[in-house]
Scaffold this active site. Structure first.
Site, mmCIF file in Angstrom:
data_model
loop_
_atom_site.group_PDB
_atom_site.id
_atom_site.type_symbol
_atom_site.label_atom_id
_atom_site.label_comp_id
_atom_site.label_asym_id
_atom_site.label_seq_id
_atom_site.Cartn_x
_atom_site.Cartn_y
_atom_site.Cartn_z
ATOM 1 N N HIS A 67 3.154 8.339 9.654
ATOM 2 C CA HIS A 67 2.481 8.264 10.953
ATOM 3 C C HIS A 67 3.512 8.124 12.071
ATOM 4 C CE1 HIS A 67 -1.628 8.346 9.691
ATOM 5 N NE2 HIS A 67 -1.490 7.319 8.873
ATOM 6 N N HIS A 102 3.317 7.379 3.269
ATOM 7 C CA HIS A 102 2.214 7.800 4.135
ATOM 8 C C HIS A 102 2.268 7.047 5.458
ATOM 9 C CE1 HIS A 102 -2.104 8.857 5.022
ATOM 10 N NE2 HIS A 102 -1.957 7.764 5.762
ATOM 11 N N GLU A 103 2.406 5.721 5.379
ATOM 12 C CA GLU A 103 2.425 4.931 6.612
ATOM 13 C C GLU A 103 3.616 5.303 7.491
ATOM 14 O OE1 GLU A 103 -0.080 3.319 7.486
ATOM 15 O OE2 GLU A 103 -1.041 3.560 5.537
#
Length: 862
Positions: free
Chosen positions: A568, A564-565
């Protein structure tokens, strides 16, 4: 239009930027200007921020920023996209119309110097005053300068003279200042008035994750065992890593394995420890071309300890979750290193590669900018219950910070009627459970003497009963969480359990606040369902006892959160081009949604099913494998599990970025499974074929094609455009089916992407698209849930009918057993049909509309 003028910005006059495709794009901007409502002066001098051509597809992406009198205008961007024959296939523009008029009141030259601008920005951002600012890279103010760190930044400070429009549309001369805050997680990009030093706008490159909150036989993946990378049997092998391998989301979902030679030969051709493009590793620690992983428990925000695999690169370390994090730091850092590299290698196959701005020290193809490998900080001491990713422009190093998640594990020990596991998570207030040690004892419901006694907003009137025991309080009311805890502490409580007041959501997280003064006891959060269950027993006069102990879960082992990170970084670099990471700061943007989708995609394995509920962050939050994790709803193609639609945006909890993003992720998850339904699942996740691979590439290509600062419908249109460019519209119907299902049909209205209050959901598929489909495909539009059903069935159909819709329930032999009539609009959002009087069995639901007849099976069980 002179090409030389367009390439005047340093670093842009490359051979690629002078290509025929770029020249064609700039020429076509001139051709299209009237349609864009722009004058010749408005487009006379744009800056090319990025321009690149994809090696395989030969599609060229050109990203521009408007300039006035040689100075760029922040927020005034355009993107043009050309196919292999240099034909314009997509164009968006946010250029300021009649720019000369908008700039008529703007200052012609700055009053503040670059150093004074940095000082002004630091004041506005609440940072210390810079101690010394030396010019490291000079140049014209409009081209940008680099100043030294000044004791306030981790990296050199970029300063550039720009214009920015104010609320009334007038241009203001500003200094654009980028400060990688030395003392916190923030990576600021701010604009201060070039005359007064006042803050005009700011953007944080750091995105954080604080938590505040078919037919009867569904399509499943092949059931063959997942083809893991080469695995050893406990024998140390060169170039090996003991990790939770690809598709294993966290310790909840599988065991660690020693994987050998996992670096991709195409996108990491010299291995994961190379930085110079020559055979042989430059590092034997967890550092290489794509990522440098290290511990940062003291929040230094500079490289700390990294495990050393020796000359054979063997990274095989023990992991015992019950131990202190420092004991297993080698295993944690190794897992973080492995997953960052996985994301790099797999996403490169889908379009996040060197030319489009990925993260590498050395770009082996010579395209894009290097020296921007990820700084991955494990067990970061800058906070708890969080994670973040900072994405500056191409050529500057991003940073991932993974935190520890102190929490609890507990159970109800009596009475037997409700005994069992009690899911919970720690809060940011008072002592942690780990420090306090195991706590067992009686639960007592708080009573503050008010109309809602368990809210505990006043001093507790049942202090005698609370003293020495564990207080059960409820969330909400007129007071803060710390106030509740203090009131229980003052009454003598050993610990506080905070039950949520909102049903059917993830366990609330109470973190990030600083109001902890005087709180000495630990506190945990539990769900409303568990709180109500305990409360009912307590109010009946029966004692309830619990046993709770502390546990620290390390985010470095939650691979869904790591993915998820990293996600970004992908969405920020691809949207608006790699040289403009500021394109996802608007209100109706989907950054959190793309990131959730990437995490789900990387952890999907053979045997998984689209309708199975999937949470995010279940490991770090202590949730069960089927728990909610950190999102309002779990992801599922089953509307009975996840009924999120575009209609939720701007309402209730859906004004916060994570909730907003979850609606987008739910839609992309549907798209993934719709493509799998059409093309099957390919266990080779680097391949071009297979529905899972088709879906991910559509999503990444859509990011490249969408406008800077997109809204949901902009994102929808970009995915449709990607399918048109790359797949010759092969999936148009399926894409519309997915988006209409989630309220983003052809009749939906976006309004401004900077507003959450002017959007309107719509559930219709374009008539021309629907008309082109055979009956079997049209039947798939009809949704029935739950299925099997009991007393009530929800029927949805994204079709406009000029007449009321007749909903009939037929036996398999065609006998009608029930008929009702509903309005077309009600059916689009989901009409409820009472089936409580229908005998159990298998039936056909048949809808008669002015657009045709639709059929689907349903199983009724009572």
């Amino acid at each position: 239009m002179a090409l030389a003028a367009l390439l005047a910005v340093p670093g842009l006059a490359s051979a690629q930027n002078a290509s025929p495709a770029l020249s064609s794009a700039l020429s076509q901007l001139t051709t299209q200007r009237a349609k864009l409502g722009l004058s010749a002066p408005d487009i006379a001098d744009p800056a090319v921020t990025s321009s690149y051509t994809e090696a395989d597809s030969k599609v060229t992406h050109v990203y521009l920023r408007q300039r006035y009198q040689g100075i760029e205008i922040y927020g005034a961007e355009a993107d043009l996209h050309l196919d292999g024959s240099n034909k314009l296939v997509s164009l968006h523009s946010n250029f300021v119309a009649n720019v000369a008029n908008a700039a008529r009141a703007a200052a012609a030259a700055p009053t503040l110097s670059p150093a004074q601008a940095v000082a002004a920005a630091a004041r506005a951002l609440g940072l210390a005053a810079p101690s010394r600012l030396d010019v490291l890279q000079g140049g014209e103010p409009a081209a940008g300068l680099k100043l030294s760190e000044g004791g306030i930044s981790r990296s050199p400070i970029s300063v550039k003279l720009m214009y920015q429009a104010n609320a009334s549309g007038e241009l203001v001369l500003v200094w654009d200042v980028t400060i990688d805050d030395l003392k916190s997680e923030h990576y600021w990009n701010a604009r201060v008035n070039a005359a007064t030093g006042g803050l005009v706008d700011k953007y944080d490159y750091t995105i954080s994750e604080p938590v505040s909150f078919a037919e009867l036989t569904q399509h499943a993946l092949a059931t063959k065992n997942w083809p893991e990378p080469a695995v050893t049997n406990g024998v140390a092998a060169p170039n090996s890593y003991n990790v939770y391998p690809i598709t294993v989301e966290s310790p909840l979902y599988g065991a660690r394995q020693v994987v050998v030679n996992p670096a991709d030969p195409t996108h990491s051709p010299f291995g994961w420890h190379d930085t110079n493009g020559v055979a042989g590793p430059e590092y034997t620690i967890t550092r290489g071309n794509n990522v440098h992983a290290y511990e940062d428990r003291t929040a230094r925000n500079t490289p700390g300890y990294s495990p050393d695999g020796g000359t054979d690169l063997i990274f095989d370390y023990p992991f015992n979750q019950a131990a202190a994090p420092q004991v297993y730091q080698d295993a944690a850092i190794t897992n973080l290193f492995y997953w960052n590299n996985l994301m790099h290698d797999y996403m490169a196959y889908k379009g996040f590669d060197e030319v489009s701005g990925n993260f590498q020290v050395k770009n082996y193809t010579g395209t894009g900018l290097g020296n921007d490998d990820v700084r991955a900080e494990a067990q970061d001491g800058g906070g708890t219950n969080n994670a973040n990713f900072s994405t500056p422009n191409d050529g500057s190093r991003p940073r991932m910070q993974m935190y520890l998640w102190p929490g609890g594990t507990g159970s109800i020990t009596a009475p037997a009627t409700i005994a069992g596991s009690l899911p919970m998570r720690g809060t940011a207030y008072g002592r942690t459970l780990t420090a306090a040690g195991p706590i067992s004892g009686r639960l007592v419901l708080a009573d503050d003497g008010s109309a809602n006694p368990p809210r505990a907003c006043n001093p507790l009137v049942n202090a005698a009963a609370i003293s020495g025991n564990i207080a059960l309080v409820y969330r909400g009311g007129t007071c803060s969480t710390p106030t509740k805890i203090r009131n229980a502490q003052n009454a003598g409580a050993r610990m506080v359990m905070i039950a949520d007041s909102i049903p059917n959501t993830a366990i609330a997280n109470y973190g990030g606040a600083t109001d902890t003064v005087g709180i000495r006891i630990p506190s945990v959060a539990i769900s409303k369902a568990d709180g109500d269950k305990i409360r009912a027993v307590l109010t009946s006069g029966t004692a309830v006892t619990v046993s709770v102990s502390g546990i620290i879960r390390d985010g470095d082992f939650d691979n869904g959160v790591i993915a998820h990170e990293y996600g970004h970084g992908i969405s920020n670099r691809l949207t608006g081009g790699p040289a403009n990471s500021n394109c996802l700061g608007n209100a109706e943007q989907m950054g959190e949604g793309w990131s959730d989708f990437f995490g789900l995609w990387m952890t999907t394995k053979p045997g998984d099913q689209g309708y199975t509920p999937r949470g995010i962050g279940n490991y770090v939050t202590g949730a069960a494998t089927d728990g909610y994790g950190i999102r309002p709803q779990r992801y599922s193609t089953d509307f009975a599990v996840n009924n999120q639609t575009y209609a939720l945006i701007g309402t209730g909890a859906y004004t916060a970025v994570h909730a907003i993003g979850s609606v987008w992720a739910a839609t992309l998850w549907d798209l993934n499974w719709k493509m799998i339904e059409k093309y099957g699942y390919n266990k080779d996740m680097k391949a071009k074929t297979g529905g899972n691979n088709v879906a991910l590439k559509l999503v990444l290509d859509g990011c490249k094609l969408q406008v800077c600062r997109p809204g949901f419908l902009d994102g929808r249109d970009a995915i449709l455009k990607a399918d048109s460019i790359y797949n010759n519209k092969a999936n148009t119907y399926q894409i519309w089916q997915v988006f209409a299902r989630r309220g983003m049909g052809i009749d939906a209205v976006q309004g401004s992407s900077n507003s959450l209050t002017d959007n309107q959901a719509g559930y219709l598929i374009p008539t021309r698209v629907l008309a082109s489909q055979p009956q079997q495909q049209r039947n798939e539009l009809l949704e029935l849930y739950p299925n099997p059903a009991s007393s009530e069935l929800t029927v949805r159909l994204p079709v406009s009918s000029k007449t009321p819709v007749q909903v009939s329930l037929l036996t398999l032999l065609g006998k009608t057993v029930q008929t009702s009539t509903v309005a077309s609009g009600e059916l689009q959002q989901g009409a409820r049909v009472n089936i409580s009087d229908v005998a159990a069995g298998l039936y056909i639901v048949q809808l008669h509309t002015s657009a045709g007849t639709f059929n689907r099976k349903v199983l009724i069980q009572h």
